[in-house]
Design a protein around this motif. Sequence first.
Motif, PDB file in Angstrom:
ATOM      1  N   GLU A 197       0.805  -1.390  -0.002  1.00 28.79           N
ATOM      2  CA  GLU A 197       0.055   0.024   0.119  1.00 28.79           C
ATOM      3  C   GLU A 197       0.837   1.169   0.087  1.00 28.79           C
ATOM      4  OE1 GLU A 197      -3.019   0.672  -0.473  1.00 28.79           O
ATOM      5  OE2 GLU A 197      -3.294   2.759   0.087  1.00 28.79           O
ATOM      6  N   ALA A 198       2.010   1.245   0.775  1.00 27.53           N
ATOM      7  CA  ALA A 198       2.749   2.472   0.958  1.00 27.53           C
ATOM      8  C   ALA A 198       3.319   2.750  -0.496  1.00 27.53           C
ATOM      9  CB  ALA A 198       3.756   2.227   1.925  1.00 27.53           C
ATOM     10  N   LEU A 199       3.859   1.625  -1.254  1.00 30.52           N
ATOM     11  CA  LEU A 199       4.230   1.673  -2.581  1.00 30.52           C
ATOM     12  C   LEU A 199       3.130   2.274  -3.360  1.00 30.52           C
ATOM     13  CD1 LEU A 199       6.340   0.782  -4.759  1.00 30.52           C
ATOM     14  CD2 LEU A 199       5.102  -1.362  -4.749  1.00 30.52           C
ATOM     15  N   ARG A 200       2.068   1.905  -3.270  1.00 27.14           N
ATOM     16  CA  ARG A 200       1.199   2.540  -4.301  1.00 27.14           C
ATOM     17  C   ARG A 200       1.030   3.925  -4.106  1.00 27.14           C
ATOM     18  NH1 ARG A 200      -3.506  -0.225  -2.932  1.00 27.14           N
ATOM     19  NH2 ARG A 200      -4.496   0.961  -4.728  1.00 27.14           N
ATOM     20  N   ARG A 201       0.718   4.428  -2.883  1.00 28.91           N
ATOM     21  CA  ARG A 201       0.660   5.881  -2.507  1.00 28.91           C
ATOM     22  C   ARG A 201       1.932   6.710  -2.965  1.00 28.91           C
ATOM     23  NH1 ARG A 201      -2.842   7.019   2.691  1.00 28.91           N
ATOM     24  NH2 ARG A 201      -4.102   5.182   2.562  1.00 28.91           N
ATOM     25  N   ALA A 202       3.153   6.150  -2.851  1.00 29.97           N
ATOM     26  CA  ALA A 202       4.128   6.726  -3.286  1.00 29.97           C
ATOM     27  C   ALA A 202       4.490   6.945  -4.744  1.00 29.97           C
ATOM     28  CB  ALA A 202       5.606   6.196  -2.699  1.00 29.97           C
ATOM     29  N   LYS A 203       4.008   5.931  -5.138  1.00 34.25           N
ATOM     30  CA  LYS A 203       3.995   5.812  -6.807  1.00 34.25           C
ATOM     31  C   LYS A 203       3.138   7.016  -7.363  1.00 34.25           C
ATOM     32  CE  LYS A 203       3.787   2.248 -10.429  1.00 34.25           C
ATOM     33  NZ  LYS A 203       2.838   2.788 -11.446  1.00 34.25           N
ATOM     34  N   ARG A 204       1.898   7.148  -6.964  1.00 36.24           N
ATOM     35  CA  ARG A 204       1.097   8.359  -7.451  1.00 36.24           C
ATOM     36  C   ARG A 204       1.609   9.625  -6.955  1.00 36.24           C
ATOM     37  NH1 ARG A 204      -3.368   4.865  -5.122  1.00 36.24           N
ATOM     38  NH2 ARG A 204      -3.406   6.232  -3.368  1.00 36.24           N
ATOM     39  N   ALA A 205       2.186   9.762  -5.703  1.00 35.40           N
ATOM     40  CA  ALA A 205       2.767  10.985  -5.467  1.00 35.40           C
ATOM     41  C   ALA A 205       4.037  11.448  -6.167  1.00 35.40           C
ATOM     42  CB  ALA A 205       3.178  11.074  -3.830  1.00 35.40           C
ATOM     43  N   LEU A 206       4.727  10.391  -6.864  1.00 38.23           N
ATOM     44  CA  LEU A 206       5.703  10.934  -7.627  1.00 38.23           C
ATOM     45  C   LEU A 206       5.339  11.026  -9.029  1.00 38.23           C
ATOM     46  CD1 LEU A 206       8.289   7.827  -6.634  1.00 38.23           C
ATOM     47  CD2 LEU A 206       8.771  10.643  -6.460  1.00 38.23           C
ATOM     48  N   GLU A 207       4.278  10.546  -9.411  1.00 43.09           N
ATOM     49  CA  GLU A 207       3.631  10.902 -10.834  1.00 43.09           C
ATOM     50  C   GLU A 207       3.320  12.192 -10.841  1.00 43.09           C
ATOM     51  OE1 GLU A 207       1.145   7.842 -12.251  1.00 43.09           O
ATOM     52  OE2 GLU A 207       0.791   9.112 -14.180  1.00 43.09           O
ATOM     53  N   ALA A 208       2.684  12.617  -9.781  1.00 40.80           N
ATOM     54  CA  ALA A 208       2.116  14.124  -9.639  1.00 40.80           C
ATOM     55  C   ALA A 208       3.319  15.106  -9.596  1.00 40.80           C
ATOM     56  CB  ALA A 208       1.554  14.205  -8.143  1.00 40.80           C
ATOM     57  N   GLU A 209       4.384  14.757  -8.928  1.00 40.38           N
ATOM     58  CA  GLU A 209       5.703  15.578  -9.115  1.00 40.38           C
ATOM     59  C   GLU A 209       6.493  15.642 -10.602  1.00 40.38           C
ATOM     60  OE1 GLU A 209       6.724  17.767  -7.305  1.00 40.38           O
ATOM     61  OE2 GLU A 209       8.627  18.429  -8.502  1.00 40.38           O
ATOM     62  N   TRP A 210       6.437  14.471 -11.030  1.00 35.74           N
ATOM     63  CA  TRP A 210       7.350  14.336 -12.269  1.00 35.74           C
ATOM     64  C   TRP A 210       6.563  14.299 -13.637  1.00 35.74           C
ATOM     65  CZ3 TRP A 210      12.633  14.655 -11.874  1.00 35.74           C
ATOM     66  CH2 TRP A 210      13.176  14.439 -10.695  1.00 35.74           C
ATOM     67  N   GLY A 211       5.288  13.954 -13.562  1.00 32.47           N
ATOM     68  CA  GLY A 211       4.178  14.075 -14.598  1.00 32.47           C
ATOM     69  C   GLY A 211       4.457  12.607 -15.375  1.00 32.47           C
ATOM     70  N   LYS A 212       5.016  11.685 -15.010  1.00 33.12           N
ATOM     71  CA  LYS A 212       5.316  10.366 -15.390  1.00 33.12           C
ATOM     72  C   LYS A 212       5.129   9.239 -14.340  1.00 33.12           C
ATOM     73  CE  LYS A 212       8.383  12.204 -19.115  1.00 33.12           C
ATOM     74  NZ  LYS A 212       9.874  12.157 -19.484  1.00 33.12           N
ATOM     75  N   PRO A 213       4.622   8.300 -14.834  1.00 36.02           N
ATOM     76  CA  PRO A 213       4.684   7.263 -13.688  1.00 36.02           C
ATOM     77  C   PRO A 213       6.096   6.554 -13.093  1.00 36.02           C
ATOM     78  CG  PRO A 213       3.456   6.431 -15.942  1.00 36.02           C
ATOM     79  CD  PRO A 213       4.060   7.739 -16.234  1.00 36.02           C
ATOM     80  N   ALA A 214       6.116   6.266 -12.196  1.00 38.88           N
ATOM     81  CA  ALA A 214       7.419   6.133 -11.412  1.00 38.88           C
ATOM     82  C   ALA A 214       7.488   4.348 -11.837  1.00 38.88           C
ATOM     83  CB  ALA A 214       7.410   6.020  -9.818  1.00 38.88           C
ATOM     84  N   ALA A 215       8.886   4.137 -12.365  1.00 37.51           N
ATOM     85  CA  ALA A 215       9.155   2.903 -12.846  1.00 37.51           C
ATOM     86  C   ALA A 215       9.389   2.139 -11.521  1.00 37.51           C
ATOM     87  CB  ALA A 215      10.464   2.713 -13.568  1.00 37.51           C
ATOM     88  N   LEU A 216       8.995   0.871 -11.345  1.00 37.51           N
ATOM     89  CA  LEU A 216       9.029   0.014 -10.364  1.00 37.51           C
ATOM     90  C   LEU A 216      10.452  -0.845 -10.856  1.00 37.51           C
ATOM     91  CD1 LEU A 216       5.590  -1.184  -9.445  1.00 37.51           C
ATOM     92  CD2 LEU A 216       7.019   0.816  -8.561  1.00 37.51           C
ATOM     93  N   VAL A 217      11.542  -0.566 -10.169  1.00 38.78           N
ATOM     94  CA  VAL A 217      12.943  -1.237 -10.799  1.00 38.78           C
ATOM     95  C   VAL A 217      13.662  -2.086  -9.951  1.00 38.78           C
ATOM     96  CG1 VAL A 217      13.092   0.847 -12.301  1.00 38.78           C
ATOM     97  CG2 VAL A 217      14.325   0.820 -10.054  1.00 38.78           C
ATOM     98  N   GLY A 218      14.602  -2.812 -10.330  1.00 40.33           N
ATOM     99  CA  GLY A 218      15.464  -3.314  -9.421  1.00 40.33           C
ATOM    100  C   GLY A 218      16.941  -2.514  -9.248  1.00 40.33           C
ATOM    101  N   CYS A 219      17.780  -2.935  -8.503  1.00 41.63           N
ATOM    102  CA  CYS A 219      18.757  -2.119  -7.955  1.00 41.63           C
ATOM    103  C   CYS A 219      20.175  -3.095  -7.783  1.00 41.63           C
ATOM    104  CB  CYS A 219      18.936  -1.255  -6.752  1.00 41.63           C
ATOM    105  SG  CYS A 219      20.233  -0.510  -6.481  1.00 41.63           S
TER     106      CYS A 219
END
Lengths: 462, 462
Positions: free
Chosen positions: A382-404
């Motif tokens: 759930e926290a991941l889903r909320r953060a994803k939306r917040a990032l999209e609002a700031e950057w105007g693009k969906p956040a990628a879910l990546v590995g590192c």
Amino acid sequence: MAMATMDEILSAIDAGQTAAVERLFGFLRIPSVSAVPAHFPDCDRAADWLVAELGSLGFDAAKHPTDGRPMVLGHLKCARRDAPHVLFYGHYDVQPADPLELWRSPPFEPTLESGPRGERIVARGAVDDKGQLMTFLEACRAFQQFGGPPCSITALFEGEEETGSPSLPAFLAKNAKALKADVALVCDTGMWGPTVPAITIALRGIVGEEVVLTGPNRDLHSGVFGGLAVNPINVLAGILGGLHDANGAVALPGFYDGVEELPKELLELWDGLDFDAAAFLGGVGLTTPAGERGRTPLEQLWSRPSCDINGISGGYAGEGQKTVIASTASAKVTFRLVGKQNPERVSQSFRAFVASRLPPDVKARFIGGGGSPALSLSIKNEALRRAKRALEAEWGKPAALVGCGGSIPIVGAFKRELNMDCLLVGFGLDDDNMHSPNEKYERTSFHKGARSWARILAALAA
Amino acid sequence: MAMATMDEILSAIDAGQTAAVERLFGFLRIPSVSAVPAHFPDCDRAADWLVAELGSLGFDAAKHPTDGRPMVLGHLKCARRDAPHVLFYGHYDVQPADPLELWRSPPFEPTLESGPRGERIVARGAVDDKGQLMTFLEACRAFQQFGGPPCSITALFEGEEETGSPSLPAFLAKNAKALKADVALVCDTGMWGPTVPAITIALRGIVGEEVVLTGPNRDLHSGVFGGLAVNPINVLAGILGGLHDANGAVALPGFYDGVEELPKELLELWDGLDFDAAAFLGGVGLTTPAGERGRTPLEQLWSRPSCDINGISGGYAGEGQKTVIASTASAKVTFRLVGKQNPERVSQSFRAFVASRLPPDVKARFIGGGGSPALSLSIKNEALRRAKRALEAEWGKPAALVGCGGSIPIVGAFKRELNMDCLLVGFGLDDDNMHSPNEKYERTSFHKGARSWARILAALAA
């Protein structure tokens, strides 16, 4: 006092940029290199600097001694009774700056350089991790003008991230109650591209080993003794040369135990990222993927284990020739782990591999061996889903879910010691020269990073 | 003036010991390290010191520039018309002194230490080659009191012996007429035991190679790039690890071309030397011969070729961990040659071996490659027979006819350029720490060395 609007918070961040960069510069001037004992006092100074910084933000903060570098711990309670509680983690230690001669400006004298994306902050630690952790504190500073952040916050900063976080597990175990929160936030990762934010959901683990071989009790003349006396450098090359097989796979017995194939869903998501391996490698002067055969580049980086010799030394390395058989030779080796690979077993397998290949008269001494397993976060969190939306609002693009490909030991420790998930959001770029000369952090990363955290804190509290 | 008796000459050497040690100390104080450009002016000073020393002995001497360090050349003509003409060779350059921290006293501040065999002279260059070459000049000094040596003498001192004598062949070719003599004398080898003199009749040749591998254009984070980016240290270890096969033989294609089995007569002579390999290895903390299987230790040292990595470096070698993929990695490798092995072909084979194993994106740069073939002297040579008798008179024991694992490039050059045989007589001992910290020369070696040369000059003139 009424809750401020998000626009007011973001405007406060925008208005405070010059002062924010000044604060970061003050932090970057402290050469807090955790690998080098001569810099231990600087690590202490960096910790003190953070205690003062947290204090200025209203945190109740203190420096806590460990067997190694001190921890900085601070608490800020939100007035709202139902506010979520987040733990923010960062590290104040940095990598050694050598080779010094390759820096365009002194590594601990931060400067603003202009680059293709605007100004950039150049200094050791600019991106890893001082600039990144300051994005979060600058978000807190903006909220402070309007009554404080919408979450209760525990801030934890360590000074041994670059040396494997040896003191962390014990500190977490001892302070579990003070550290437990709903979710942990970490800012030590990267964007997917200069304008595409990312949340990191898979991290490789790490095992770091150092081996020192000793043969003759002193350096010998290679003419007088060559062909009869054992040569530790010859032996070391022979052993390390056998660490990989002809297909680029790691040849340690049992090394791939616990390595799993990726879920189809995630593999498709990653294929959809259209990773440009040619550009990624081209940026560092390379053309050709060099790891395990039969894997995509993103798999090689994010979901396959690896083995790199990080340093090797022995004998005469000066100018010209010295016809010597050295008494000792040594190497530093790290393994990156994925899936359920067990760091302890990888360490044992490496040591057994070396020991079983030693000829008579050569002894091996092992140093290090600290490690952490790989980690992953469910894409349904759930926290991941909320953060994803917040990032999209700031950057105007969906956040990628990546590995590192890298390792952040704290993430494993949070899971293991506190059973707490980690949200990894960072603003580093591939060309930030992390761990290299001329390390930098884009001013846009620093600025929009702070704005992103403000949005994420609000989203988590909504 | 009548010829002095041998007793008079020897007494003069005995009486002059204190002054002789003082002269040697002055020479040893000059840090003439030929491998390090910062010491090039010191090499010049050492050459000047020798010109003055030769002048004081009645030689017509001068310093001769080369593309590298200068040569010192001096001539002293014997009054006797039928006197033989000898060329004496030595070198004034020394090995680098590092690791400095292992010296008991500063390497260029010579001291007298007491040891189990009496006093010893401790300094870089004490045995290799300043102390040794001074035994010959001290013999000349004794003769000087009685009208001069019984041979015409050309003295040649070079300053690049420790770096492969790159300027020597051209100098010899250009000065062939001035250098041609009946026989060359060289004092840069060892005794068979503390009381058993030796003449060295077989010398291994040498090829020195340095290889620098470059991969990425800068150091990379091993987490971010590991498994995808090529690692030059991994590659270097893989290549160098393949230089030897499972039997300890060198795996370069064609490497053993020109390696011959020893004549039975010489093999028996060497078996008769009762070489104590256990003691030889035990003196440096080893127990077990480590080279080619199926060879006696003396064969391994004197008549079999070898390959040693003399130095290796890359990445982070400081304290602690640095999780880096280095941009470059390098190694220095020497091959010791025997029989008719061709240095040029060995060099080419090594470079081809490396080049053929490079993965994409890794480039190899080669430095050095200078070399000299192996050399041997017939045991029927007349000068050898006379020198053998002279040594027996001084030491009371027959001189051993031995091989030497090391390389003295001049010997090959004398043969090749001037068609001149070399008589190799030296007074070093196995525990002299040649090329190592705390290099020393026994005072008995220095004293009886001078007496030995006096007897040899007389024997050659008889």
